[in-house]
Design a protein around this motif. Sequence first.
Motif, PDB file in Angstrom:
ATOM      1  N   THR A  78      42.382  49.647  52.740  1.00 25.01           N
ATOM      2  CA  THR A  78      41.310  49.348  53.692  1.00 25.01           C
ATOM      3  C   THR A  78      40.011  49.151  52.925  1.00 25.01           C
ATOM      4  O   THR A  78      39.671  49.942  52.045  1.00 25.01           O
ATOM      5  N   LEU A  79      39.327  48.076  53.254  1.00 19.83           N
ATOM      6  CA  LEU A  79      38.035  47.751  52.662  1.00 19.83           C
ATOM      7  C   LEU A  79      36.952  48.140  53.655  1.00 19.83           C
ATOM      8  O   LEU A  79      37.012  47.750  54.824  1.00 19.83           O
ATOM      9  N   THR A  80      35.971  48.903  53.198  1.00 17.45           N
ATOM     10  CA  THR A  80      34.837  49.269  54.038  1.00 17.45           C
ATOM     11  C   THR A  80      33.581  48.633  53.470  1.00 17.45           C
ATOM     12  O   THR A  80      33.262  48.812  52.295  1.00 17.45           O
ATOM     13  N   THR A  81      32.911  47.862  54.324  1.00 14.07           N
ATOM     14  CA  THR A  81      31.595  47.307  54.011  1.00 14.07           C
ATOM     15  C   THR A  81      30.669  47.757  55.142  1.00 14.07           C
ATOM     16  O   THR A  81      31.096  48.380  56.110  1.00 14.07           O
ATOM     17  N   HIS A  86      32.263  48.568  58.655  1.00 15.77           N
ATOM     18  CA  HIS A  86      33.264  47.558  59.005  1.00 15.77           C
ATOM     19  C   HIS A  86      34.469  47.852  58.124  1.00 15.77           C
ATOM     20  O   HIS A  86      34.365  47.794  56.893  1.00 15.77           O
ATOM     21  N   VAL A  87      35.603  48.196  58.725  1.00 15.05           N
ATOM     22  CA  VAL A  87      36.797  48.583  57.990  1.00 15.05           C
ATOM     23  C   VAL A  87      37.917  47.617  58.346  1.00 15.05           C
ATOM     24  O   VAL A  87      38.205  47.395  59.519  1.00 15.05           O
ATOM     25  N   VAL A  88      38.552  47.047  57.319  1.00  9.78           N
ATOM     26  CA  VAL A  88      39.598  46.061  57.538  1.00  9.78           C
ATOM     27  C   VAL A  88      40.685  46.234  56.476  1.00  9.78           C
ATOM     28  O   VAL A  88      40.395  46.599  55.341  1.00  9.78           O
ATOM     29  N   THR A  89      41.931  45.996  56.873  1.00 14.22           N
ATOM     30  CA  THR A  89      43.041  46.061  55.928  1.00 14.22           C
ATOM     31  C   THR A  89      43.053  44.799  55.076  1.00 14.22           C
ATOM     32  O   THR A  89      42.910  43.689  55.599  1.00 14.22           O
ATOM     33  N   VAL A  90      43.208  44.980  53.767  1.00 13.96           N
ATOM     34  CA  VAL A  90      43.204  43.851  52.833  1.00 13.96           C
ATOM     35  C   VAL A  90      44.219  44.103  51.724  1.00 13.96           C
ATOM     36  O   VAL A  90      44.666  45.220  51.509  1.00 13.96           O
ATOM     37  N   ARG A  91      44.551  43.037  51.016  1.00 10.26           N
ATOM     38  CA  ARG A  91      45.220  43.144  49.725  1.00 10.26           C
ATOM     39  C   ARG A  91      44.121  43.043  48.676  1.00 10.26           C
ATOM     40  O   ARG A  91      43.143  42.321  48.865  1.00 10.26           O
ATOM     41  N   PHE A  92      44.295  43.773  47.583  1.00 11.72           N
ATOM     42  CA  PHE A  92      43.243  43.816  46.565  1.00 11.72           C
ATOM     43  C   PHE A  92      43.878  44.011  45.198  1.00 11.72           C
ATOM     44  O   PHE A  92      45.065  44.321  45.084  1.00 11.72           O
ATOM     45  N   ASP A 100      40.208  47.117  32.963  1.00 16.30           N
ATOM     46  CA  ASP A 100      39.381  46.756  31.812  1.00 16.30           C
ATOM     47  C   ASP A 100      37.938  46.450  32.208  1.00 16.30           C
ATOM     48  O   ASP A 100      37.005  46.795  31.492  1.00 16.30           O
ATOM     49  N   ALA A 101      37.756  45.803  33.354  1.00 21.87           N
ATOM     50  CA  ALA A 101      36.413  45.442  33.809  1.00 21.87           C
ATOM     51  C   ALA A 101      35.829  46.458  34.788  1.00 21.87           C
ATOM     52  O   ALA A 101      34.643  46.381  35.125  1.00 21.87           O
ATOM     53  N   GLY A 102      36.655  47.384  35.287  1.00 25.28           N
ATOM     54  CA  GLY A 102      36.184  48.336  36.289  1.00 25.28           C
ATOM     55  C   GLY A 102      35.905  47.681  37.626  1.00 25.28           C
ATOM     56  O   GLY A 102      35.012  48.095  38.350  1.00 25.28           O
ATOM     57  N   LEU A 103      36.693  46.622  37.957  1.00 25.55           N
ATOM     58  CA  LEU A 103      36.447  45.849  39.178  1.00 25.55           C
ATOM     59  C   LEU A 103      37.629  45.868  40.132  1.00 25.55           C
ATOM     60  O   LEU A 103      38.779  45.678  39.726  1.00 25.55           O
ATOM     61  N   VAL A 104      37.314  46.037  41.406  1.00 27.44           N
ATOM     62  CA  VAL A 104      38.248  45.735  42.487  1.00 27.44           C
ATOM     63  C   VAL A 104      37.918  44.321  42.932  1.00 27.44           C
ATOM     64  O   VAL A 104      36.746  43.952  43.037  1.00 27.44           O
ATOM     65  N   ARG A 105      38.956  43.521  43.188  1.00 33.76           N
ATOM     66  CA  ARG A 105      38.742  42.163  43.681  1.00 33.76           C
ATOM     67  C   ARG A 105      39.481  41.982  45.009  1.00 33.76           C
ATOM     68  O   ARG A 105      40.645  42.370  45.119  1.00 33.76           O
ATOM     69  N   VAL A 106      38.801  41.376  45.971  1.00 32.05           N
ATOM     70  CA  VAL A 106      39.376  41.071  47.279  1.00 32.05           C
ATOM     71  C   VAL A 106      39.090  39.605  47.566  1.00 32.05           C
ATOM     72  O   VAL A 106      37.927  39.196  47.631  1.00 32.05           O
ATOM     73  N   LEU A 107      40.138  38.819  47.722  1.00 34.41           N
ATOM     74  CA  LEU A 107      39.969  37.411  48.103  1.00 34.41           C
ATOM     75  C   LEU A 107      39.772  37.340  49.613  1.00 34.41           C
ATOM     76  O   LEU A 107      40.420  38.055  50.373  1.00 34.41           O
ATOM     77  N   THR A 108      38.885  36.461  50.031  1.00 33.74           N
ATOM     78  CA  THR A 108      38.621  36.285  51.456  1.00 33.74           C
ATOM     79  C   THR A 108      38.003  34.909  51.673  1.00 33.74           C
ATOM     80  O   THR A 108      37.962  34.086  50.759  1.00 33.74           O
ATOM     81  N   ALA A 152      30.458  49.221  48.746  1.00 30.48           N
ATOM     82  CA  ALA A 152      31.720  48.954  49.439  1.00 30.48           C
ATOM     83  C   ALA A 152      32.758  49.900  48.862  1.00 30.48           C
ATOM     84  O   ALA A 152      32.583  50.444  47.762  1.00 30.48           O
ATOM     85  N   ALA A 153      33.831  50.103  49.608  1.00 37.47           N
ATOM     86  CA  ALA A 153      34.897  50.984  49.137  1.00 37.47           C
ATOM     87  C   ALA A 153      36.240  50.436  49.580  1.00 37.47           C
ATOM     88  O   ALA A 153      36.357  49.826  50.651  1.00 37.47           O
ATOM     89  N   ILE A 154      37.238  50.658  48.752  1.00 38.56           N
ATOM     90  CA  ILE A 154      38.617  50.317  49.085  1.00 38.56           C
ATOM     91  C   ILE A 154      39.412  51.613  49.017  1.00 38.56           C
ATOM     92  O   ILE A 154      39.262  52.387  48.081  1.00 38.56           O
ATOM     93  N   CYS A 155      40.222  51.863  50.033  1.00 38.70           N
ATOM     94  CA  CYS A 155      41.046  53.067  50.063  1.00 38.70           C
ATOM     95  C   CYS A 155      42.503  52.648  50.181  1.00 38.70           C
ATOM     96  O   CYS A 155      42.849  51.814  51.028  1.00 38.70           O
ATOM     97  N   GLN A 156      43.335  53.196  49.323  1.00 39.56           N
ATOM     98  CA  GLN A 156      44.761  52.906  49.362  1.00 39.56           C
ATOM     99  C   GLN A 156      45.528  54.207  49.560  1.00 39.56           C
ATOM    100  O   GLN A 156      45.506  55.081  48.700  1.00 39.56           O
TER     101      GLN A 156
END
Length: 131
Positions: free
Chosen positions: A22-25, A33-39, A44-52, A70-74
Motif C-alpha cells: 500500500t502506498l500512502t501519499t 490517500h492509501v492505494v494498493t500498488v506494485r513497487f 543500492d539507490a535507497g529508492l522505492v519506485r512506483v509506476l503510475t 510518502a510511504a509504502i507498506c508491504q
Amino acid sequence: MKPLTHLVPSAEALPARPSGGTLTTVRPDGSPHVVTVRFTWDADAGLVRVLTIDTTRKARNVLGAPGGRAAICQPDGFRWITLEGTAALSAEPHAVREGATRYLARYGTPPPNPPGRVVIEIAVDRVLGIH
C-alpha cells in the motif's frame, strides 16, 4: 534525512518478494490517500519506485507537494515492512525505463505502458516493521 542504502537482512527479504503493497501519499487537504500498488526496492539507490499515470491521485499528490513524504507498506502474514521517505515524480524516460526494468525483474511480467506513464520515487530514510 539521508536516504537509506541498505536494510537489515531480515527486512531486505520482504521487498524482494513479488508482492504488492500500500502506498500512502497526502492529499491537498492533508488527509492520507492509501492505494494498493506494485513497487520495487532499489537497495543500492535507497529508492522505492512506483509506476503510475500522471493523472492519478497519487501522482497529483506527489507533484503538488514537492519534498513531501510518502510511504509504502508491504505485509507478509504477521511480518510487515514500511519504507518511508521523500517522494518525487518523474516523467524522464530514463527514470520511467528504470522503474519498468525493475518491475519486470521483480514481478516477471512487464508493467502496463499507458500514455502518461510516470514513476514515483521515494528516497527511503525511515524503515518500520516486524520482520
